[in-house]
Enzyme design. Structure first.
Site, mmCIF file in Angstrom:
data_model
loop_
_atom_site.group_PDB
_atom_site.id
_atom_site.type_symbol
_atom_site.label_atom_id
_atom_site.label_comp_id
_atom_site.label_asym_id
_atom_site.label_seq_id
_atom_site.Cartn_x
_atom_site.Cartn_y
_atom_site.Cartn_z
ATOM 1 N N HIS A 197 0.852 -1.187 0.000
ATOM 2 C CA HIS A 197 0.000 0.000 0.000
ATOM 3 C C HIS A 197 0.890 1.240 0.000
ATOM 4 O O HIS A 197 1.670 1.447 0.926
ATOM 5 C CB HIS A 197 -0.903 -0.003 1.231
ATOM 6 C CG HIS A 197 -1.816 1.182 1.297
ATOM 7 N ND1 HIS A 197 -2.885 1.333 0.453
ATOM 8 C CD2 HIS A 197 -1.810 2.281 2.090
ATOM 9 C CE1 HIS A 197 -3.510 2.468 0.729
ATOM 10 N NE2 HIS A 197 -2.865 3.064 1.720
ATOM 11 N N ASP A 199 0.554 5.223 -0.155
ATOM 12 C CA ASP A 199 -0.277 6.420 -0.179
ATOM 13 C C ASP A 199 0.264 7.376 -1.234
ATOM 14 O O ASP A 199 1.441 7.753 -1.199
ATOM 15 C CB ASP A 199 -0.271 7.097 1.191
ATOM 16 C CG ASP A 199 -1.113 6.339 2.206
ATOM 17 O OD1 ASP A 199 -2.194 5.865 1.833
ATOM 18 O OD2 ASP A 199 -0.681 6.222 3.368
ATOM 19 N N ASP A 309 -7.962 1.422 2.786
ATOM 20 C CA ASP A 309 -7.564 2.444 3.761
ATOM 21 C C ASP A 309 -8.416 3.700 3.714
ATOM 22 O O ASP A 309 -8.079 4.698 4.332
ATOM 23 C CB ASP A 309 -6.089 2.808 3.518
ATOM 24 C CG ASP A 309 -5.479 3.591 4.673
ATOM 25 O OD1 ASP A 309 -5.894 3.380 5.823
ATOM 26 O OD2 ASP A 309 -4.576 4.417 4.416
ATOM 27 N N HIS A 519 -7.343 9.366 -0.911
ATOM 28 C CA HIS A 519 -8.002 9.338 0.393
ATOM 29 C C HIS A 519 -7.225 10.016 1.519
ATOM 30 O O HIS A 519 -7.747 10.125 2.639
ATOM 31 C CB HIS A 519 -8.344 7.897 0.789
ATOM 32 C CG HIS A 519 -7.155 7.041 1.108
ATOM 33 N ND1 HIS A 519 -6.655 6.116 0.233
ATOM 34 C CD2 HIS A 519 -6.364 6.970 2.206
ATOM 35 C CE1 HIS A 519 -5.616 5.510 0.772
ATOM 36 N NE2 HIS A 519 -5.413 6.014 1.971
#
Length: 825
Positions: A197, A199, A309, A519
């Site tokens: 993951h 970001d 997330d 997000h």
């Protein structure tokens, strides 16, 4: 020392393997400057990502380096850690701009693979001794095996390693040194998938994310070549595009791994986006641009929507997923709920229209599992849907800041499988499949799964719907701009065959908007640098949008976007319904645009407005004013609305003794996540802000306004404007409240309240492509948990024959309780 923060340093390394190491079993180059980095070949090809701080600091030296000759390569040092540049262990604090890094390790290491294997052996067997119940033979056996390994180990006798590992085989079996450990026919309950993951921005800017992608995916391609069972899934088409543009050699490797079925593009969206704040059209474009990219580069669309997330999930996501070709959904964020425990692991999630998808929330409750014994154990012990299907997904690998699985993760999972096969009690984990394979098996039983209807409300991070208000307003403006551009450009294409539809410009603008909906960007949970980036990108969107609009209008025969006088001006209606609105051309000219269709004539206000008296404003007492048109009578006393009387329905709207457009402040002191959270206890700290003196701001034939200055503190203040316009063509009118806030407060929450006389147990909120009803009471803990909710352009509280709506131009955070709705200005 290397620095400061965010700078980059290149180190030229010349390495010659000493003669006494050339015949060693396994050689690695270890480099640790406690920051992220990348090993590059002499000719500019990325070779290995580095994390630092004794984590992923190794690069396996190629066999050709053992020729006794010097070999040249480079280390790119990024002056930031995996989680940016926080000043201390609390990673979410603002970054230190002057952080420096020290190189503490640069060496050739000969690794004894037997010793390394023993380290992992006793790690997992030791976990079994600690975590298995003490009343089981498996726990006692684990203690016994660990004790005998320790007793047998002799640091001065290398052959003792063989003895120790043979003892470990009593508990792990004989196959844990290869992927053959997964070859047994026994059914598995836990399906492991490597994941990274990243970001797209958070504690670092977009520029650093591009490097994180290259570092992480280079490492994963290397790891797949070491471990045949490793399959790796990663989402976000934007990150693949960054890799394609900036690191073509790495992209080529990724593409080959995709072809081999080892590297799995997943998710189907442009980024892992917020789902509550973007418009329905934006959510559609996330899937359109994401799926189109994956299909064009890798030959297939994603089947599984992957959003582990994000801070809550709109109730229309299942419908949009289905329309985008995805019938399954993976998340785990609701495991963070701070009031109620979400009751399901595997279930059917049903949208507002009845469309449904299979949803799975990994019971290990993380998308960055360390592949510990406990992660595998929790994949069963925390599974809430065992009666429907006992299987679960284990998503493992370093994440948030990137990285992905390490060799330790894969070695630990091999031993967990060995424990399950040899001793039992631990659920059996398997590797080598894909997320789609896992969901394909669930699909066979989906008809009998329980269902969850509507939104998946996240009971945490409720503050993200107000943080970084400018960023949110830019998103709303950009979404509206794109609708107008695409509508008018289509009209221009139909009118003039020589007009070239601006697809390249539109793609650029949409991809920029979609990126900013990531997000951690749109919700406001990133560092300041990220909002410098988004401000710049939105600026490019607005500049390019203005240019495109000018060209479109010229093609349609219009000379300017904004008319300079009533003569020769028309209003362009891009909405599909009739409209009647007052339009201010200048300080001295006001018109009324009325009618249906795309082009509306504009008549002078005085000529058009003949069926109703104009709007009026008068002072009726000290610091008390009355604003009135043919539909509404508004009483403003002491800077707030004390009465809103509906003349047509003969009904008072404001609750007796209450005040509307009342500014209030609350303490903003969450338990931890400062930019993310607002806790329910903040409601106990409510303080009304006393208004200053109210005065008349404007009295015009078409609109009247009063203005009030409200002091918040010695540093902060609010200029509040309350306006009422004349009624046009019997259209329903509204009271317009506008605030200019000069804010310099810290840990303080500003809201504005509108207590009304309407009663209902539910309020309605506009969300993406739908209306979401939410309770106005606290009957249950599930009701109480929604003490702050989000919506788009309006919230409505209605009875069977009457209602009140609050409309907004950008902010979307509401508190609903009984008969009042509060919103953050």
């Amino acid at each position: 020392m290397f620095g400061p923060s965010w700078s980059t340093h290149w180190i030229r390394v010349e390495l010659t393997v000493p003669k006494d190491l050339r015949e060693k079993e396994h050689l690695e180059f270890h480099w640790d400057a406690h920051n992220e980095g990348m090993v590059w070949s002499e000719d500019g090809v990325p070779l290995q990502g580095l994390t630092g701080n004794n984590e992923r600091i190794e690069w396996i030296l190629p066999k050709l380096f053992r020729d006794g000759k010097p070999h040249l390569f480079y280390v790119e040092m990024a002056c930031n850690g995996m989680f940016g540049n926080a000043p201390g262990p609390d990673t979410i604090q603002p970054p230190n701009p002057n952080r420096y890094f020290q190189l503490t390790k640069a060496e050739i290491v000969a690794v004894n693979l037997q010793a390394r294997g023993l380290w992992i052996d006793i790690w997992i067997i030791g976990d079994a001794a600690r975590e298995f119940p003490q009343d089981t033979w498996q726990q006692h056996k684990a203690v016994d095996v660990c004790t005998r390994i320790i007793d047998s180990f002799d640091k001065n006798n290398i052959k003792s390693l063989d003895t120790c590992r043979k003892i470990a085989q009593e508990y792990l079996g004989t196959l844990v040194d290869s992927s053959k450990v997964y070859d047994s026919k026994a059914p598995a309950q836990v399906f492991g998938i490597g994941h990274c993951h990243i970001d797209s921005c958070w504690l670092w800017p977009w520029a650093e994310t591009k490097r994180k992608v290259a570092r992480s995916w280079t490492s994963q391609c290397n790891l797949m070549e070491q471990y045949g069972e490793l399959n790796f899934a990663c989402s976000q088409a934007q990150q693949y595009k960054w890799l394609e543009e900036n690191y073509p050699e790495v992209f080529k490797r990724v593409k080959q791994k995709v072809k081999e079925g080892r590297f799995h593009p997943i998710g189907g969206s442009w980024v892992e986006h917020d789902t509550n704040m973007p418009s329905g059209e934006s959510l559609t474009r996330q899937f359109l641009y994401g799926q189109r990219y994956f299909e064009s580069r890798f030959g297939a669309r994603s089947k599984t929507f992957w959003l582990p997330d994000t801070f809550g999930y709109s109730g229309q996501i299942p419908q949009l997923c289905r329309l985008a070709g995805m019938d399954r959904f993976m998340t785990q964020k609701l495991s963070w709920n701070n009031i109620n425990k979400f009751p399901h692991t595997t279930f059917n999630w049903v949208a507002l229209d009845g469309t449904q998808v299979i949803c799975h929330m990994p019971p290990a409750e993380t998308y960055t599992a360390e592949a510990h014994f406990g992660d595998v154990k929790r994949s069963q012990s925390q599974h809430k849907s065992m009666d429907q299907d006992p299987t679960s997904l284990l998503v493992f690998g370093k994440g948030d800041g990137g990285g992905g699985p390490t060799w330790q993760h894969i070695e630990k999972l091999r031993r967990c499988r060995g424990v399950a096969d040899q001793a039992g009690l631990l659920p059996r984990v398997t590797m080598g499949g894909s997320v789609d394979d896992f969901f394909d098996k669930l699909q066979e039983k989906a008809a009998n799964f329980v269902t969850w209807y509507g939104e998946l409300y996240f009971e945490l991070h409720r503050g993200t719907y107000t943080t970084q208000a400018k960023n949110k307003k830019n998103n709303r403006k950009a979404e509206a701009l794109m609708r107008d551009i695409e509508f008018l450009a289509t009209c221009a294409s139909l009118k003039d065959s020589s007009y070239k539809y601006p697809k390249k410009d539109i793609d650029f603008m949409w991809e920029a908007i979609l990126l900013c909906q990531f997000h951690d960007c749109l919700p406001g949970s990133s560092i300041e640098m990220c909002y410098d980036d988004s401000d710049e990108l939105y600026g490019q969107v607005f500049d390019r949008g203005a240019k495109v609009l000018k060209e479109v209008l010229s093609t349609l025969g219009f000379s300017d976007l904004a008319g300079k006088s009533l003569d020769g001006s028309v209003a362009i209606n891009t909405l599909p319904w009739p409209r009647a609105e007052i339009i201010e051309i200048s300080e001295t000219e006001v018109g009324v645009a009325s009618g249906s269709g795309s082009l509306l004539t504009i008549e002078p206000f005085a000529k058009a407005h003949t069926s109703h008296p104009f709007v009026s404003l008068q002072q009726v007492a000290e610091d008390t004013f009355e604003l009135k048109n043919s539909q509404l009578k508004v009483k403003v006393q002491g800077g707030v609305i004390t009465s809103l009387y509906d003349i047509l329905n003969e009904r008072e709207v404001i609750e007796p003794g209450k005040k509307a457009n009342q500014f209030v402040v609350f303490d903003d002191k969450p338990l931890y996540w400062q930019a993310w959270d607002v806790e329910v206890y903040h409601l106990d700290t409510r303080k009304e802000l006393p208004s200053g003196e109210t005065s008349i701001f404007e009295v015009k034939p078409h609109r009247v306004t009063v203005v009030t200055r409200t002091k918040v503190s010695n540093s902060s203040s609010i200029m509040s404007y309350i306006s009422l316009s004349a009624v046009v063509d019997n259209q329903q009118t509204a009271v317009v409240c506008r605030a200019e806030v000069d804010w310099h407060e810290s840990m303080t929450f500003l809201k504005v309240e509108f207590p009304v006389t309407v009663r209902n147990t539910d309020a309605s909120y506009e969300t993406a492509y739908g209306i979401t009803k939410r309770p106005t009471h606290y009957n249950t803990s599930w009701d109480m948990a929604k003490f702050e909710v989000c919506c788009h352009r309006f919230a409505d509280l209605s009875e069977s024959n009457y209602g009140i709506s609050i409309l907004n131009d950008s902010n979307i955070f509401y508190r609903r309780q009984f008969t009042f709705i509060g919103r953050c200005p």
